[in-house]
Design an enzyme around this catalytic site. Structure first.
Site, mmCIF file in Angstrom:
data_model
loop_
_atom_site.group_PDB
_atom_site.id
_atom_site.type_symbol
_atom_site.label_atom_id
_atom_site.label_comp_id
_atom_site.label_asym_id
_atom_site.label_seq_id
_atom_site.Cartn_x
_atom_site.Cartn_y
_atom_site.Cartn_z
ATOM 1 C CB CYS A 61 70.943 60.431 26.761
ATOM 2 S SG CYS A 61 70.072 61.803 25.960
ATOM 3 C CD GLU A 78 48.932 53.416 24.038
ATOM 4 O OE1 GLU A 78 47.782 53.003 24.247
ATOM 5 O OE2 GLU A 78 49.928 52.660 24.030
ATOM 6 C CB CYS A 108 65.691 59.793 27.307
ATOM 7 S SG CYS A 108 67.377 59.581 26.709
ATOM 8 C CB CYS A 127 67.729 63.948 28.626
ATOM 9 S SG CYS A 127 66.773 63.345 27.216
ATOM 10 C CB CYS A 131 66.531 60.598 23.124
ATOM 11 S SG CYS A 131 67.004 62.167 23.868
ATOM 12 C CD GLU A 187 45.035 52.395 20.834
ATOM 13 O OE1 GLU A 187 45.203 51.436 21.617
ATOM 14 O OE2 GLU A 187 45.972 52.992 20.282
#
Length: 681
Positions: free
Chosen positions: A165, A158, A163, A168, A123, A315
């Site tokens: 919850c 990345e 979230c 949040c 989170c 990458e």
């Protein structure tokens, strides 16, 4: 000539060649770590990304740090001329942290809290998680930020996901309240009186959920905006921690393709010192390398355009991935061509995941510079080595050079979010990316540098701005585009543009400034949606074109009609229009056209606007031209993405930067190969 930008990594101002290294997986095999450094040097590796998933090794217990192993690795690398891109380890938390503080684990949209596992399962709002991340980041910075071998901070890994919850939810309610101020303003912006969903208290605001609210489109949009905001806010806490120790070490975070649109990457532009991203295309697939190369190029151009300067390829895979549905090997020469494509579009690095192949777990079959053989005796190792040799040759000529663009295509992530939930006129196949791609194709293939920008970008300096399917108007885009055309620019818009405002409310009225009706010289009455088996047609410039998906029925006010529909009840209505506005011109395409139309249309427009090309020539099938420009020369990248040899006719003599050979009239490029040329002196 072009300009040269300040180095992305001032302590090592050269092309970076390296990638992700995970020595913590091999701590019980010191002989392997010794051999790795020898092989790195043989492969011309000059940097490694270290510590990305090392938290459990760095802090095996709460407030118990074990840095000695990393000390040895960084010191040994530096002694051998290999620099470190040092990561903060927040992308994957240790077991003990989640066990002691369950609140750090994410909650799904249905209210279920995740078990420990995977990565990015944390989170961003949790004060505990922010506190623990700040502590480990600060400890790392104090130990390594002044090390001569550490050249760049790699913040987390990345970023993505969300979230739901209660922490949040509270943060989202506060964010919404600060944005709208009053419940009346919120209810109007979200049009929540629909279905009697009116908000009467801020506590009623909740994130979209499959077991709750998903029909208020303003809510859906604002939640996605909040997720980007909260992600960046979390990232800024990490940046503050490392910058507090040494503000001179630049920071980046590795983004993903533009097709990964969970986050609005353009919002990251001011928080980072340099943009980087991870590129994993599906080469050698049934639909052809040219289409894959085009998609890669678009994201490269977007990453360069975020800050209007060179970026880093953080990458890519040396050969096969392990996670694509069919993870094919790269054919001979394809690896270096893929790296060179990034550099052609503005990258100052070629970096890989991974340097040594994992022995177990989910990435054990993802290719690496050093495979399970542990030797240099593999095709992949030899191709990586050749790439390193060539990057060293190109570094002094290419590193930090410019990619000046006269064309910009607007790709707006928030517009994509809005299109995804707009519920009509076509709920299957509103192909925003496809429309971007079709508009981009001609410029990419023919060496006309194109920036991929968003609605908040500055359009000054461009000759041509293209806004494909820009359904959502936000950030004062109407005023910016109006000013751009008034001052002499050329604007191209396509169907389903300028339909709603920033909270997804439809614009009212016929010809209004909100919809850019004055600039386009028309207004839209209705939009027909076609089945996949249906089409209409139009004829322009003595050639007939197929129209699909969406067909607007428009009413001209001041525009000139260049072509019309040929079928259905709206036959004779405009398809392609042109309107003079101020010193500039605006074109509008009222229907979805095939790529063939856009290539023909932009070929004519490029000629009229005298857009600069890499080489004035006809480009063979499978070949793309790209160029960068330094303070002293123009550098042209000829890239052949098909397996057959291709010959490019030249408009003047050119010298090959890698071989020194001069080509007078033509240049032959092998399949899956490239050349970097500059006008001969």
């Amino acid at each position: 000539m072009g300009r040269n930008f300040s180095p992305a990594t001032p302590k090592f101002p050269h092309m970076l060649h390296g990638g992700d290294y995970n020595p913590e997986q091999w701590m019980d095999s010191p002989e392997i770590l010794e051999e790795d450094i020898r092989l790195f040097k043989e492969a011309h590796i000059n940097c490694v990304s270290l510590g990305i998933f090392s938290w459990a090794n760095l802090e095996p217990q709460k407030d118990v740090y074990r840095f000695e192993w990393m000390d040895k690795i960084i010191d040994k690398l530096y002694e051998n001329g290999i620099y470190t891109v040092l990561a903060t380890p927040s992308g994957a938390r240790p077991q003990w942290l989640a066990q002691e503080y369950p609140e750090v684990l994410r909650v799904r949209p249905d209210g279920t809290r995740n078990l420990y596992g995977e990565r990015h399962n944390h989170c961003y709002t949790s004060p505990v998680y922010r506190e623990r991340v700040t502590k480990i980041d600060t400890a790392l910075a104090k130990r390594y930020a002044n090390h001569p071998g550490v050249i760049l901070w790699h913040i987390s890994n990345e970023f993505g996901g969300e979230c739901h919850c209660e922490l949040c939810q509270q943060a989202f309610r506060q964010w919404v309240q600060e944005k709208y101020g009053t419940l009346d303003a919120l209810n109007h912006a979200w049009w929540s009186h629909f279905w009697s969903h009116t908000y009467t208290d801020w506590s009623q605001v909740h994130s979209p959920s499959p077991i709750g609210e998903t029909s208020i489109h303003g809510l859906n949009l604002d939640w996605r905006r909040f997720v980007t905001h909260q992600t960046i806010d979390f990232m800024k806490t990490e940046i503050a921690a490392v910058k507090a120790v040494n503000p001179d070490i630049p920071v980046t975070t590795n983004m993903m393709t533009m097709y990964t649109y969970e986050l609005n990457y353009f919002k990251f532009r001011d928080a980072l010192d340099v943009i980087s991203w991870d590129n994993y295309p599906e080469w050698h697939n049934p639909w052809g390398n040219e289409e894959v190369a085009k998609d890669c190029a678009m994201t490269h151009d977007m990453m360069r355009s975020i800050q209007k300067k060179p970026f880093l390829l953080m990458e890519c895979t040396p050969s096969a991935t392990n996670w694509q549905s069919v993870s094919k090997l790269k054919k001979p020469r394809m690896h270096e061509l893929s790296v060179i494509q990034a550099i052609a579009h503005g990258a100052d690095s070629g970096q890989y995941f991974q340097l040594r192949q994992s022995r177990g777990s989910c990435e054990k079959f993802h290719s690496a510079v050093i495979s399970h053989t542990g030797t240099a005796n593999t095709r992949t190792f030899r191709e990586v080595t050749q790439t390193g040799v060539d990057l060293e040759k190109l570094s002094d000529r290419v590193y930090g050079s410019d990619s000046p663009a006269q064309v910009a295509i607007i790709f707006d992530t928030e517009n994509k979010w809005a299109l995804d939930c707009c519920r009509g006129p076509r709920n299957a196949g509103l192909d925003y990316f496809g429309n971007i791609r079709k508009n981009y194709s001609y410029f990419w293939k023919n060496g006309i540098t194109t920036d991929i920008v968003d609605s908040e970008s500055d359009f000054s300096g461009y000759k041509l701005v293209i806004a494909p399917m820009l359904y959502l108007f936000r950030a004062g885009i109407q005023d910016k585009l109006r000013r751009f055309v008034e001052q002499g620019g050329t604007l191209v818009t396509t169907c389903f543009t300028g339909v709603v405002n920033e909270t997804d409310l439809c614009f009212l009225g016929e010809a209004t400034g909100e919809k850019l009706s004055d600039v386009l010289g028309l207004w839209v009455e209705e939009t027909d949606s076609l089945y996949d088996c249906e089409s209409n047609h139009t004829t322009w410039n003595n050639k007939r074109y197929r129209l699909t998906e969406l067909c607007e029925v428009c009413h001209p006010t001041t525009c000139e009609v260049l072509s019309v529909y040929e079928e259905d009840f709206y036959a004779g209505a405009p398809v392609l229009t042109k309107n003079r506005f101020g010193k500039g011109t605006a074109y509008h395409l009222c229907a979805t056209a095939d790529e063939e139309f856009f290539c023909d249309f932009y070929q004519k427009l490029a000629s009229q606007l005298h857009l600069e090309r890499a080489v004035e020539t006809e480009v063979p099938k499978g070949v793309s031209l790209t160029w960068r420009e330094s303070e002293r020369e123009k550098l042209i990248f000829v890239q052949n993405f098909e397996g057959d040899t291709a010959t490019l006719e030249l408009d003047q003599p050119y010298t090959d930067l890698l071989t020194g050979k001069t080509y007078d009239k033509s240049l032959t490029v092998d399949g899956y190969s490239f050349a970097v040329i500059t006008p001969a002196e």
